[in-house]
Design an enzyme around this catalytic site. Structure first.
Site, PDB file in Angstrom:
ATOM      1  N   GLY A 265       9.267  -2.717  -1.591  1.00  0.00           N
ATOM      2  CA  GLY A 265       7.955  -2.693  -1.620  1.00  0.00           C
ATOM      3  C   GLY A 265       7.130  -1.517  -1.393  1.00  0.00           C
ATOM      4  N   SER A 266       5.997  -1.744  -0.172  1.00  0.00           N
ATOM      5  CA  SER A 266       5.404  -0.717   0.173  1.00  0.00           C
ATOM      6  C   SER A 266       5.782   0.303   1.062  1.00  0.00           C
ATOM      7  CB  SER A 266       3.884  -1.258   0.775  1.00  0.00           C
ATOM      8  OG  SER A 266       3.274  -2.085   0.001  1.00  0.00           O
ATOM      9  N   VAL A 267       7.097   0.145   1.342  1.00  0.00           N
ATOM     10  CA  VAL A 267       7.723   1.202   2.034  1.00  0.00           C
ATOM     11  C   VAL A 267       7.839   2.758   1.448  1.00  0.00           C
ATOM     12  CG1 VAL A 267       9.993   1.721   3.349  1.00  0.00           C
ATOM     13  CG2 VAL A 267       9.086  -0.635   3.564  1.00  0.00           C
ATOM     14  N   LYS A 269       5.433   3.883   0.094  1.00  0.00           N
ATOM     15  CA  LYS A 269       4.186   4.661  -0.056  1.00  0.00           C
ATOM     16  C   LYS A 269       4.352   5.676   0.914  1.00  0.00           C
ATOM     17  CE  LYS A 269       1.351   0.472  -0.867  1.00  0.00           C
ATOM     18  NZ  LYS A 269       0.463  -0.339  -0.458  1.00  0.00           N
TER      19      LYS A 269
END
Length: 319
Positions: A265-267, A269
């Site tokens: 997921g957003s990790v 980013k």
């Protein structure tokens, strides 16, 4: 007539000889002797334990706490002493044990001096405040590992097992013969062999206490540069002594959240933001809007690690 009587006498003597020979074989046969001996011995299994699990400093993570277990040959004197020691709370159980007459084992908070009672210090596998339960795991009713190190090293821990057994001489009704010699076999010393982990019990205790503030999550402490795990806590925790309650808990405390598979997921980013900083695309502390279509297939699902038009605030350069 004399010949018939003589013949009958000979046959009778032959039958008597055969009967005597059969009796001698029965009484002297090794298997019958062993069977008779085993019927006069009563085996009492007092306790069983398996190999130990240690931290990196050889401090035990299991079996550290001991409990007093008594092996009792029921007599009026020994039952009376136990009734007094338990303040009458076990009176019904003790009365049935005396009537039954067979040896039994029971836990006691303190020792009693009686010739018919033998005491043994038996390790409790898990404590109420068990360290690293998600790493250590737990065993089932047969003594085999179900999760964690208990499962991964089940064969080795099983080979390092020990037990306490007492053999009593009993009569035909299975009652202990008063004054007869008993044999005690104690191999619990062998359970000191086992498995050494990279965990540090002192760090583990600090991490476990601090992680209680979390509702759900995990804390992992590793040592640089080897990456050895010194502490690991998954929240919520559980007691290996009460797995049933943990299994019924909707928060799934049996799940080791430190080792569970999560979609990235957003990790990701962080990777994109680091690249932006390296190329000095972000010049100010103001917000930066950019587009990325990076995606990764995880667990048969397409996870968009960075959705389009994500807004990132650069609060500190190099963070």
């Amino acid at each position: 007539m004399k010949k018939k009587a003589y013949a009958f006498f000979c046959v009778l003597m032959a039958l008597l000889c055969a009967a005597c020979l059969s009796i001698v074989n029965v009484s002297s046969g090794a298997e019958y002797v062993m069977a008779a001996g085993s019927q006069s011995i009563y085996r009492l299994d007092v306790a069983k334990a398996r190999g130990s699990i240690y931290d990196c400093n050889l401090q035990p993570l299991v079996g550290e706490k001991k409990q007093n277990v008594a092996a009792v040959a029921p007599t009026i004197e020994s039952i009376g002493a136990l009734d007094q020691a338990t303040e009458g709370e076990k009176r019904g159980y003790l009365a049935n044990a005396l009537e039954n007459g067979k040896p039994f084992a029971m836990e006691l908070s303190r020792k009693i001096k009686d010739s018919c009672i033998n005491f043994f210090q038996v390790p409790e596998r898990y404590s109420e405040e068990q360290l690293a339960p998600h790493v250590v795991g737990y065993v089932d009713g047969t003594g085999h590992g179900v999760t964690g190190v208990e499962l991964a090293m089940d064969d080795l821990l099983g080979r390092s097992s020990g037990e306490v057994t007492v053999y009593y001489q009993v009569d035909a009704l299975g009652r202990v013969i008063p004054g007869a010699e008993k044999k005690i076999v104690d191999t619990l010393e062998e359970t000191k062999a086992g498995v050494v982990l990279t965990l540090d019990s002192k760090i583990q205790r600090l991490v476990q206490d601090a992680s209680e503030k979390l509702e759900k999550g995990a804390v992992v402490v590793t040592e640089v540069p080897d990456g050895e795990i010194r502490a690991l806590a998954s929240v919520p925790g559980y007691s290996p002594n009460d797995v049933g309650s943990a299994a019924a808990n909707e928060d799934s405390p049996l799940v080791n959240r430190a080792f569970s598979a999560y979609s990235p997921g957003s990790v990701f980013k962080l990777v994109t933001a680091a690249e932006e900083l390296e190329e000095e695309v972000i010049e100010t502390l103001e917000k930066k809007i950019f587009t990325s279509e990076f995606s990764k297939e995880v667990s048969e699902q397409l996870q968009n690690n960075i959705q389009k038009n994500q807004e990132i605030t650069q609060k500190q350069r190099g963070s």
